[in-house]
Design a protein around this motif. Structure first.
Motif, PDB file in Angstrom:
ATOM      1  N   UNK A 183       1.839 181.447  17.491  1.00 20.89           N
ATOM      2  CA  UNK A 183       1.564 182.719  18.180  1.00 20.89           C
ATOM      3  C   UNK A 183       2.815 183.549  18.413  1.00 20.89           C
ATOM      4  N   UNK A 184       4.009 182.994  18.130  1.00 19.37           N
ATOM      5  CA  UNK A 184       5.261 183.754  18.247  1.00 19.37           C
ATOM      6  C   UNK A 184       5.368 184.528  19.554  1.00 19.37           C
ATOM      7  N   UNK A 185       5.068 183.849  20.661  1.00 21.32           N
ATOM      8  CA  UNK A 185       5.183 184.374  22.037  1.00 21.32           C
ATOM      9  C   UNK A 185       4.226 185.519  22.313  1.00 21.32           C
ATOM     10  N   UNK A 186       3.156 185.671  21.513  1.00 21.35           N
ATOM     11  CA  UNK A 186       2.290 186.843  21.633  1.00 21.35           C
ATOM     12  C   UNK A 186       1.099 186.707  22.549  1.00 21.35           C
ATOM     13  N   UNK A 187       0.888 185.549  23.181  1.00 16.60           N
ATOM     14  CA  UNK A 187      -0.278 185.338  24.034  1.00 16.60           C
ATOM     15  C   UNK A 187       0.128 185.177  25.501  1.00 16.60           C
ATOM     16  N   UNK A 188      -0.862 185.257  26.356  1.00 13.43           N
ATOM     17  CA  UNK A 188      -0.691 184.898  27.753  1.00 13.43           C
ATOM     18  C   UNK A 188      -1.160 183.462  27.945  1.00 13.43           C
ATOM     19  N   UNK A 189      -0.874 182.892  29.111  1.00 19.41           N
ATOM     20  CA  UNK A 189      -1.337 181.536  29.402  1.00 19.41           C
ATOM     21  C   UNK A 189      -2.866 181.478  29.386  1.00 19.41           C
ATOM     22  N   UNK A 190      -3.491 182.486  29.944  1.00 22.85           N
ATOM     23  CA  UNK A 190      -4.954 182.488  30.000  1.00 22.85           C
ATOM     24  C   UNK A 190      -5.555 182.542  28.597  1.00 22.85           C
ATOM     25  N   UNK A 191      -4.997 183.397  27.736  1.00 19.57           N
ATOM     26  CA  UNK A 191      -5.476 183.477  26.363  1.00 19.57           C
ATOM     27  C   UNK A 191      -5.290 182.147  25.642  1.00 19.57           C
ATOM     28  N   UNK A 192      -4.125 181.535  25.817  1.00 19.97           N
ATOM     29  CA  UNK A 192      -3.836 180.290  25.118  1.00 19.97           C
ATOM     30  C   UNK A 192      -4.841 179.207  25.479  1.00 19.97           C
ATOM     31  N   UNK A 193      -5.089 179.042  26.769  1.00 23.58           N
ATOM     32  CA  UNK A 193      -6.035 178.018  27.212  1.00 23.58           C
ATOM     33  C   UNK A 193      -7.439 178.331  26.686  1.00 23.58           C
ATOM     34  N   UNK A 194      -7.826 179.600  26.762  1.00 25.02           N
ATOM     35  CA  UNK A 194      -9.153 179.994  26.275  1.00 25.02           C
ATOM     36  C   UNK A 194      -9.284 179.768  24.774  1.00 25.02           C
ATOM     37  N   UNK A 195      -8.285 180.196  24.008  1.00 23.04           N
ATOM     38  CA  UNK A 195      -8.351 180.076  22.557  1.00 23.04           C
ATOM     39  C   UNK A 195      -8.291 178.619  22.095  1.00 23.04           C
ATOM     40  N   UNK A 196      -7.599 177.763  22.855  1.00 21.40           N
ATOM     41  CA  UNK A 196      -7.305 176.413  22.377  1.00 21.40           C
ATOM     42  C   UNK A 196      -8.569 175.615  22.073  1.00 21.40           C
ATOM     43  N   UNK A 197      -9.608 175.791  22.860  1.00 18.71           N
ATOM     44  CA  UNK A 197     -10.842 175.033  22.630  1.00 18.71           C
ATOM     45  C   UNK A 197     -11.490 175.427  21.310  1.00 18.71           C
ATOM     46  N   UNK A 198     -11.610 176.735  21.081  1.00 22.19           N
ATOM     47  CA  UNK A 198     -12.209 177.215  19.828  1.00 22.19           C
ATOM     48  C   UNK A 198     -11.338 176.831  18.636  1.00 22.19           C
ATOM     49  N   UNK A 199     -10.023 176.926  18.791  1.00 22.58           N
ATOM     50  CA  UNK A 199      -9.121 176.592  17.692  1.00 22.58           C
ATOM     51  C   UNK A 199      -9.197 175.110  17.338  1.00 22.58           C
ATOM     52  N   UNK A 200      -9.315 174.265  18.348  1.00 22.91           N
ATOM     53  CA  UNK A 200      -9.449 172.832  18.087  1.00 22.91           C
ATOM     54  C   UNK A 200     -10.704 172.551  17.271  1.00 22.91           C
ATOM     55  N   UNK A 201     -11.776 173.239  17.589  1.00 21.19           N
ATOM     56  CA  UNK A 201     -13.032 173.055  16.852  1.00 21.19           C
ATOM     57  C   UNK A 201     -12.925 173.560  15.416  1.00 21.19           C
ATOM     58  N   UNK A 202     -11.969 174.454  15.157  1.00 22.98           N
ATOM     59  CA  UNK A 202     -11.790 175.034  13.825  1.00 22.98           C
ATOM     60  C   UNK A 202     -10.722 174.303  12.999  1.00 22.98           C
ATOM     61  N   UNK A 203     -10.299 173.142  13.466  1.00 19.21           N
ATOM     62  CA  UNK A 203      -9.375 172.334  12.682  1.00 19.21           C
ATOM     63  C   UNK A 203      -7.916 172.686  12.852  1.00 19.21           C
ATOM     64  N   UNK A 204      -7.567 173.325  13.967  1.00 21.39           N
ATOM     65  CA  UNK A 204      -6.157 173.591  14.276  1.00 21.39           C
ATOM     66  C   UNK A 204      -5.546 172.334  14.892  1.00 21.39           C
ATOM     67  N   UNK A 205      -4.347 171.970  14.467  1.00 18.45           N
ATOM     68  CA  UNK A 205      -3.696 170.739  14.904  1.00 18.45           C
ATOM     69  C   UNK A 205      -2.883 170.960  16.176  1.00 18.45           C
ATOM     70  N   UNK A 206      -2.159 172.078  16.251  1.00 15.96           N
ATOM     71  CA  UNK A 206      -1.367 172.406  17.437  1.00 15.96           C
ATOM     72  C   UNK A 206      -1.099 173.903  17.460  1.00 15.96           C
ATOM     73  N   UNK A 207      -0.636 174.381  18.608  1.00 16.29           N
ATOM     74  CA  UNK A 207      -0.247 175.778  18.797  1.00 16.29           C
ATOM     75  C   UNK A 207       1.253 175.810  19.050  1.00 16.29           C
ATOM     76  N   UNK A 208       1.934 176.679  18.338  1.00 16.70           N
ATOM     77  CA  UNK A 208       3.380 176.800  18.480  1.00 16.70           C
ATOM     78  C   UNK A 208       3.736 178.034  19.296  1.00 16.70           C
ATOM     79  N   UNK A 209       4.533 177.842  20.318  1.00 16.08           N
ATOM     80  CA  UNK A 209       5.151 178.880  21.154  1.00 16.08           C
ATOM     81  C   UNK A 209       4.224 180.054  21.453  1.00 16.08           C
ATOM     82  N   UNK A 210       3.161 179.828  22.217  1.00 18.79           N
ATOM     83  CA  UNK A 210       2.266 180.947  22.534  1.00 18.79           C
ATOM     84  C   UNK A 210       2.840 181.933  23.556  1.00 18.79           C
TER      85      UNK A 210
END
Length: 343
Positions: A183-210
């Motif tokens: 995410x190259x520092x482009x998200x907020x904490x709230x966005x990161x937590x919200x997105x993480x569940x959907x991203x995990x379901x879509x086969x994302x392994x990890x999130x880098x520097x949100x």
């Protein structure tokens, strides 16, 4: 020992976009360390990345100013190189220190007639694939890049905001490969937590520097509540950053140019392991000189992003390549880091 500096403008195969900028050309300096008595040259690289305040003319002058300090030495072990720099250029930019460090390791391998990584204590049976990066852009453009470059694992640049999950959903329709999200520092904490569940379901392994590095409260919240591991990048640039990252992240992405070379990078890996952190090594937009140096670290890593040379339209060097079926490194049959200049 002599220092030579070769400036290049590396043309990219496609415009490369992240949350901060877009570019089509990457200036870089390829630095040669020559041992005249042995006829050996070791190569390292310093990308002249604009948002780190680097430019080719100033950096070349700084490197060549070190020539008198290097001249008395017939050879320099990597540890001796860093001691020399600590004495004569303690404030040298870490990108330039890295170029000298990688060149010294290249020479070290040549002197011992062995590939650099094989001279270290590594588990050589451990193989880690590199990802291939899909830069930020319109969804149709990102899909076209993914389809044009089949690869076993991808890093997807994010950070635009509300449509980021939609991008991953659209890309997922075209591949079953794992995704890393940056995410190259482009998200907020709230966005990161919200997105993480959907991203995990879509086969994302990890999130880098949100989040931006300064948002420590947000980083703590994300670390506690994210459905995916969070890796530090901008928050972990030097050895001094590793201990702090253990409080806020599951892993770190080490950029060899940012920490000053392979020697400090290996110390960062060891410290991260002792703190229970996973470890990734990444690259900037670099030629095969820089990538071949970083590739010596692969058996010590969990993840790797070493696609810098694959993003180029023209590479002035040859060296380590990666198997498109597996993403694993293919090392040339030559000592040192395995890179050489061709143009």
């Amino acid at each position: 020992m002599q220092i030579t500096v070769h400036p290049y403008d590396l043309p990219l195969a496609n415009p490369f976009r992240i949350a901060h900028e877009s570019r089509t050309v990457q200036p870089t300096l390829i630095v040669g360390l020559t041992e005249p008595s042995l006829g050996l040259v070791g190569y390292g690289e310093a990308p002249m990345t604009r948002y780190y305040g680097l430019d080719s003319a100033t950096s070349t002058a700084e490197l060549l100013a070190l020539a008198p300090a290097f001249a008395p030495y017939k050879t320099l072990e990597p540890t001796e190189l860093h001691a020399l720099l600590d004495e004569h250029a303690p404030h040298l930019n870490p990108f330039l220190r890295c170029a000298l460090d990688v060149g010294a390791h290249d020479l070290w391998g040549w002197r011992h007639a062995q590939r650099t990584g094989l001279l270290w204590d590594q588990e050589q049976s451990r193989r880690v694939p590199t990802c291939y990066t899909i830069g930020l852009g319109p969804i149709d453009e990102m899909i076209a890049k993914l389809r044009a470059f089949p690869w076993p694992v991808y890093k997807i640049k994010m950070g635009r905001g509300d449509d980021d999950v939609a991008i991953i959903r659209a890309l997922r329709a075209h591949t079953t490969a794992p995704f890393y999200v940056d995410a190259n520092t482009g998200w907020t904490a709230r966005q990161t937590i919200e997105y993480s569940t959907a991203l995990a379901e879509l086969g994302v392994v990890f999130i880098e520097q949100p989040l931006p590095p300064a948002d420590l409260a947000g980083a703590r919240e994300v670390h506690q509540h994210s459905a995916l591991p969070i890796f530090a990048d901008e928050s972990c640039q030097t050895e001094a950053d590793v201990d702090r990252c253990a409080e806020y992240f599951s892993g770190i992405n080490i950029k060899v140019v940012k920490c000053g070379g392979l020697l400090p990078a290996r110390r960062m890996i060891a410290r991260a392991r002792s703190l229970g952190l996973q470890v990734m090594a990444g690259c900037m937009t670099e030629s095969s000189v820089g990538i071949s140096g970083i590739a010596q670290l692969l058996p010590e890593l969990d993840f790797a992003d070493l696609d810098g040379a694959m993003l180029l339209a023209q590479d002035p060097a040859r060296g380590v390549t990666f198997d498109p079926a597996t993403g694993f490194a293919q090392y040339p049959d030559r000592p040192g880091n395995g890179a050489w200049l061709v143009g």
